[in-house]
Every structure is written in C-alpha cells, then in structure tokens.
Write an enzyme that holds these catalytic residues in place. Sequence first.
Site, mmCIF file in Angstrom:
data_model
loop_
_atom_site.group_PDB
_atom_site.id
_atom_site.type_symbol
_atom_site.label_atom_id
_atom_site.label_comp_id
_atom_site.label_asym_id
_atom_site.label_seq_id
_atom_site.Cartn_x
_atom_site.Cartn_y
_atom_site.Cartn_z
ATOM 1 N N GLY A 115 43.994 35.176 47.445
ATOM 2 C CA GLY A 115 42.768 34.490 47.030
ATOM 3 C C GLY A 115 43.090 33.110 46.496
ATOM 4 O O GLY A 115 44.009 32.422 46.970
ATOM 5 N N SER A 116 42.379 32.728 45.440
ATOM 6 C CA SER A 116 42.446 31.337 44.995
ATOM 7 C C SER A 116 43.764 30.933 44.358
ATOM 8 O O SER A 116 44.018 29.735 44.187
ATOM 9 C CB SER A 116 41.313 31.049 44.010
#
Lengths: 462, 485
Positions: free
Chosen positions: B218-219
């Site tokens: 993810g981020s």
Amino acid sequence: MTTVTTFRPRTGRTTELVLLLFAIGIVLLAYVNVGLAVREEVPANLGMTAGIFVGVTVAFHLVLRWKARYADPLLLPIATLLNGLGLVMILRLDYAAGRGVDSLVAGRQVMWSALGIILAAAVLFIIRDHRSLRRYTYIAMVVGFALLLAPMLPVIGHAENGSRLWIRIAGFSFQPGEVAKIALTVFFAGYLVATRDALSLVGRRFLFLQLPRGRDLGPILAAWGLSILILVAQRDLGSSLLFFGLFVAVLYVATERVSWIIIGLSLFAAGAFVAWRIFAHVQTRVDLWLDPFGADASSDQVAKGLMGMGHGGLFGTGLGEGYPHLTYFANSDYIFASFAEELGLIGVFAMLMLYALLVERGLRTAIGAREGFGKLLAAGLAFSIGLQVFVVVGGLTRVIPLTGLTTPFLSAGGSSLIANWIIVALLLRISDHARRPVAERVADDDRQPAPGATAPQPGGAR
Amino acid sequence: MNSPIRKLAVVVSLMFAALLVAITWIQFFQADTLRETAGNRRTLLQEYGRERGAILVDGTPIAESEPTDNDLRWMRTYSQGQRYSHVSGYYSFTYGPGPGLERSSNALLAGSDSSLFYRRLPDILIGREPTGATLELTIDADVQRAADEALGDRRGAVVALDPSTGAILALVSHPTYDPNSLSSHNLNAVQQAYEQLSTDESRPLTNRATGGDLYPPGSVFKLVVAAAALESNEFDPDSELPSPLRYTLPGTETSIPNFGGSSCSGEDTTTLFDSVRVSCNTSFGWLANELGAETLNQQAEAFGFGQSLQVPLPVTASRYPVDADDAQVGLTGIGQYDVRVTPMQVAMVSAGIANGGQVMTPYLVETVRDKDLSEIDTTKAQEFNDAISETTAQQLTEMMVAVVESGSGSRAAVPGVQVAGKTGTAEFGTSGAAHAWFTGFAPADDPNIAVAVVVESATDDWTGETGGVVAAPIAQQVLEAGVNR
C-alpha cells in the site's frame, strides 16, 4: 601329501593358547567398554565373568590337547572371539532395550554358548575319526530332510515374521535348519564321494560342457526341488540359497566339472525367477533390494540398517555409543549392522577378515585331508560358513536381496550357535587327522577305517 | 580334489571382496548422504545427546538445554516461549529443529559447525561430547516486549532495526505459539501440538515478519516512489504534481480515487512534499507512470527488493512486478497491483532513509560464544547498499516528519521526540478489506530505531482500519521503547 619325517611337527597348541588368551582379552575389554559407555561403571561381576569365560574356553583348549593334538590352532580362537563379541553386542542391545537381569537375551546366549562348547567337546570325544560319519550317509539325509521340513508340521511348527523356520517344543524355540545344514553336508559328502566317478566321468560332451547322464541328474534335481520347496513353503530365501549353494559347491569339488555349476546355477536362477514372478513376498524382497528408500518401499528395514551402518562411518561410534537398537532385529539378523555402526568400517573389516580366515582354515583342512570324504566334508562345512556370511551380510549391504539368516557365532539364537560350534568341532577333528604325522597316525589309528576311505583317489592327492 | 577346493577358495575370496566393497561403499562413500537422509533418527539422537547452546537476549536465555534423566538426556526449554517463538523456533525430537534460529543456526547450536572444529578438537580426542555454541542476539528485550504487547491479539508483524548497524531490535509475528509444547519429551503431546499448530487456519508457525507471507505494501511503498522521483533529479519536494480527484490509469477507463474520495490539496496540483504527507493516491499514480516501471524497479532493488536474505533467519525476497503494463505501473505507485513485501523489507526502507540513504544488512546474532563464554565470532555491521543520496534521505525524512506531525500518521507521535513515519492501507482481494501499515523511525534528527508494523485485516470486509488508525499506535509504542535504549 604323505611325507614321512623324522621329527614331530608342531602341534600348534601353544600358538592356540596364546591366540585364545588374546581373543579373551579383546572380548573382556569390549565388555568393560560397553559397561562404561552405557552404564558408566565397570561391570560389577567382571571377575566372575572373566573367570567363567577363561575357564570354559581353556577347558576346551585342554580337550583339544588331549583328544586332537594336531587340530588347526586358529579355529578355536576365531570362534571364541566371534562368539564373545556377539555376546557383548547382545548384552549392549539388552541395555539399550532396557531389559532387566531376568530377561536378558545375553543371559540365554551365554547358556547356549556354554552348551555349544560342551557339545563341541562331546563331538571330539564321540567322533574319534570323522570317517566313521560316512557310515551314516543316508541316515544323515533322512535326518537332514526331516529337520528341514519339521517347521511345516502342524502343532510344533512355528512361523515368525512370515517365515516358517522354527519348531517350538516345551517353550523352547529351535531353528532346525541350522542343524540340518550339518546333516546335509555329511550326506552330500558321503553320497558324492561314492558316486563321484559316475558323475564326473560318464556323459556326453556338448560344446565345452561335459553333460551328465540323465539318471545322474537325479540328485541335483532333488536338491533343486528341495531348495525351491524351502523357498516357497517356508518363505526363506536365505536357507534356500544356502543349501543349494552348498550342494553345488560340494558337487563341484567332488566331480571337478564346471558343467555342474553351470547347470546348477541355471536351474536355481530359473527357479528363483519363477518364484519372483509368482510370489509376492519374493517380489517385496527384490523391490526393497533395488530401492530401500523408495516412497513405496513396503518396509524400512533395509533403509534403517543402511542408516545405522552409514552412521558408524569409518571409525564407528564406539561400542555402546551408537544407536544400533533403532534397527529391527538388531541382535539377530542385523547384528552385523550393529557392529558396523559401533565399530565402524575398520571394525567390520577386521570381523570379515576373521570369517575369511575361518573359512580359509577350513578349506586348508580340506586340502590337507587325506581322503575324499574328509575333503568334501571339510570343504562343505567351511564353505557353508562363508556362504552364510555372504548371504546375510550381502543382504544388509545390498549385494543381494535381504534374507533372514543368522550371522555365524554373532546372532542371538541357540540353534545357530550350537550348529556352528559343532561345525568347528568337526573341522578340528578333520584337521587333527590331516595334520597328524604318519608315524603317529599309524600308531593311533587302530580303528577300522570306513570302506573305501583309504583307497587311492584319482586326482585326490594332487 | 585339491584343485577345485583351491578354486572354491577363490570363489570365497571373491564373495568376501564383494562384501568389503559393499560395506566400504556404505560406510565411507555413502555415509554422509545416509546421515542426512530424511527421517534418520540417529543424527537427531546424536545431536540430542549433547548439550545444545543457549540463545540469549540481553544476557538472559530465551532458549536453553536442561539435563533430564531420560534417554534424550537434554530438554530444550523456552523461558518466554510465546514472545520469542518466531525468533527461536523450536527444537523438537520428533520434528527436528523448527523454523527460527534453531533451524537456521542449527550447526552452531548443535556444535557441529565447521567453524567450531578446532575448538572441538580436544573434545573429539578425549571422546567427550562437544557442546554447542551460545548465541547472543541483537534483540532488545524492552523493544521486543513493547512490540509483542502492542500487537496484542491482532494478526500481523513488527520488525525494528537499528538503522546505523542493521541490528534487529525486535522481531514479532502474531499469532504466536509456545515452542515448549514442541520440545517436550512427551512425544504424543508433541505430536498433537504440532498437528494442531500446523493445521490451525491462522498459521501460527508462519513467521509473518520475514516471509511465508508477502503483503501488498500500500502507501508505504510511496516512500520508494518518492525516493525514485527525488533521485531522478527531475523532482524536488516542491515540485507540483497533478492531483485530480480521480486519476485515470493510462490506456484504460479505470480510475483510482484518493482515500475517502477527497481532494489532496483542494487544487488540481499538489507538491511532492504534500503528496507524501497526506498520502495522495492520484499524484502518486501519475508519478509512477511518469517515472516508469524500470526506474521504480531499480529504486526498489536498491532498497533490497528482489533479494532474499539470511539474517540468519531466511527472509523472502520482496518483489516489484517487472511485467506490468502502463495501467498496472500506475497502480504500483500506490503499492498495489503485484508489489509484495515483507515487513523486514519495509523496515529496511525506513532504516535506509534514517541512515542517510545507506541501507545496512540486517542481522540477528550479535555474538557467538563458546560454552565458557569466550567469544567465537561477532557480527560486524555491514553495508547492504547506498540506496539513495543523503540529500534525498534528508528530504524524505522531512516529509515523513510531516506525516506524523500533521498528516496521516499522527498517532505515531511520541511526546518529546520527533518521529518520522509513513502510513499505508493496503487493499487485497476485491471486497475492500485492507492491511494496515506503518513504518518510520525516531528520533528524526538522529535515529536509533526504525520500525515496520503490519496488521492484517481481521475480516474480509473493509472495517475502516487504516494504517494511521491501527498500525501507527503500535509503532508508537515500539518507537517509544526503543528511542531511549
């Protein structure tokens, strides 16, 4: 062979005593070693054990001095050393299995060893001249076949691990095939010494083979049939191989015809092949032989033995420091693998050399023997020991498929031990006769020799 | 008849020669192979028969061998089994040395490692059973405790590193198990325990921190993308990036929104600095396509992607997809599509940034000691790679500080200490369920601990658990425990 000398040759008895004490020393050292390694103490009864051990074996040595002065001096020390080492290993495996004093396999084995030595001494007393055995050729045959087939009887016959090889009477289990081995050797020797001329000289030549006459094929077909019967009915590949090999060897020595060996081996190979095609248990053995670690291996018996031997490596783990008890039948069929694990490659090389020496002394006795019957008997008995070692050790090491046979003198089991001590006694008796100087022989030999025994043998004394 | 007897003697010699050859083959040439055969209990028994070395954390054994009266002679005990299970592993008679150091450092612990040969020579000569070497770990007991307790009942993993050396300060994977249940000498109970553990659908035997499971980052992967952008010299923290409400992936009609569908800055563009601070998806999707898969892959590999490690626990290689099309490259910019990482790799990214761009090789064993505590070997810190320049590292640090001070990672803030961090909420499957991530380090100006936390989604549905909400507070406790160590 017949050399008249003016001085008495060495009897070898002093050599024998020195070697015997040496053998006893090695065994006692191994005994102390196992005590220290497994129980971390010197065995409490060491003095008594040593006393009994020395007493029994030296007593046997004295019997030889008295009754067979010229007997081969190596046979007794080798048998003593092997028997003693077997006892130590069996005791060591008793410890590993946590067996108590009252249920020690080694305890029973000690009794069997003593009985074996006593019987061997008795043989030397009773059979003053091995040639007298020739009179019992056909009785030996009947006894041998009866013993072999005894496990097939209802009630007393008894199967273990799928092989019907035992009889059980009054709580005692006995493997009659071991003794049958001796009776049949006596029969083979007696029969072949009488018929060897017909077997070796008559017949047609075909290519390079001297083919026997049809009626002379009888005995070899009978021996073959018996072997196959054992293979099939008792599920015992080892004994089958042993008897047939023994017969072919004695037949060859008697006739000097290679054709017999080729015919014999072809017959046996054909029989074994058919048995392999038909019988599941034979196929199982062969599959295990080819691929002991295979995923579809029906048993890990061979694999466990190989792991044990591999674990020992070159130098071994040391007595009492390995894990031989992880292998099945560690004190009987697989006792050689137990030694391989704890004594290493070096140790079992020495043990195999002891066997080779034992067989060599037996064959040497056969060469020295002065008449055909003694030659055939000694050669047959000596070869049977060598062949048995080959079949059992070859089975463990994947030279041939595994068969359940005892390792002479080492394996736990009374019948085997007694049979092997009797074989040693017979070899001692024949070697005494062979090595005795002519002057003494004439003086001592007041007995009536067996008919034909002293007749000149064609090719017998080359 | 003597001639055939002599020939028979030759046959006997050949038979014995065959036996000698066969036994030599088995006991000399095949011996090593046979010893290593699977299921060879002898090898195991022999190792069991000697005293195995202890595993120490801060001088206290977490695994040691205690003498027993039974055949196996020694029993392995784990004083804080649950907490250290994934570090130590287990040492079971039935199942052998299990994952963890028990397996990966088995030769040292068992005393059979070739590096110990000369030390063992006197033992071998007098026939004394050699003892195994003792391992002193780099684990900090306080950091490990904080990580273990903070993760609590949630499934996930925490890895903490010393950025300047690569020393592993904490390594936690949940759910955990008790290695004592597998090292017991009650072999039936051991078998039951093992069967239960190995069939448990929560997979307690899997070390989530180093491998077995690879997670979408993810981020947190935006740190790698931002690093690549800064390293390319085409961007600086103040570069304006397009930040539409939705970013349409090139060549498709699919578009990605920002988290919660909101705008990143209220404008159509936003700076790289703010993109990291608020974790802007649309600008990073665009940035990934601008940089291209090749550049991103190179930057990821500079941080350690694509390479498995032995710390000595085996660390599975993290991966950046090389076969991605343009649309998929856009997705990799926000750590989706086929980007897969271990928590150890994420911690290495943070540690690299914290250490001025220099990634150190992670290691778990500080010192190997003999039974008498004399030193056999000490691990020296080793540089893994110069992943980014010092300037880039400095710029990323400032962005990460902003994430904690005024961005998505505020719950990682430690009072009195400047914390740098990055949150991540990594979707998996199609239902919207997401794993929560946080990675960072502290103190930001002179870091002595870097951390990566992943918390697995408890359900298959989106429950609103973001990295900032779930993972950041765990990281906060770990950083707090480690910052003053």
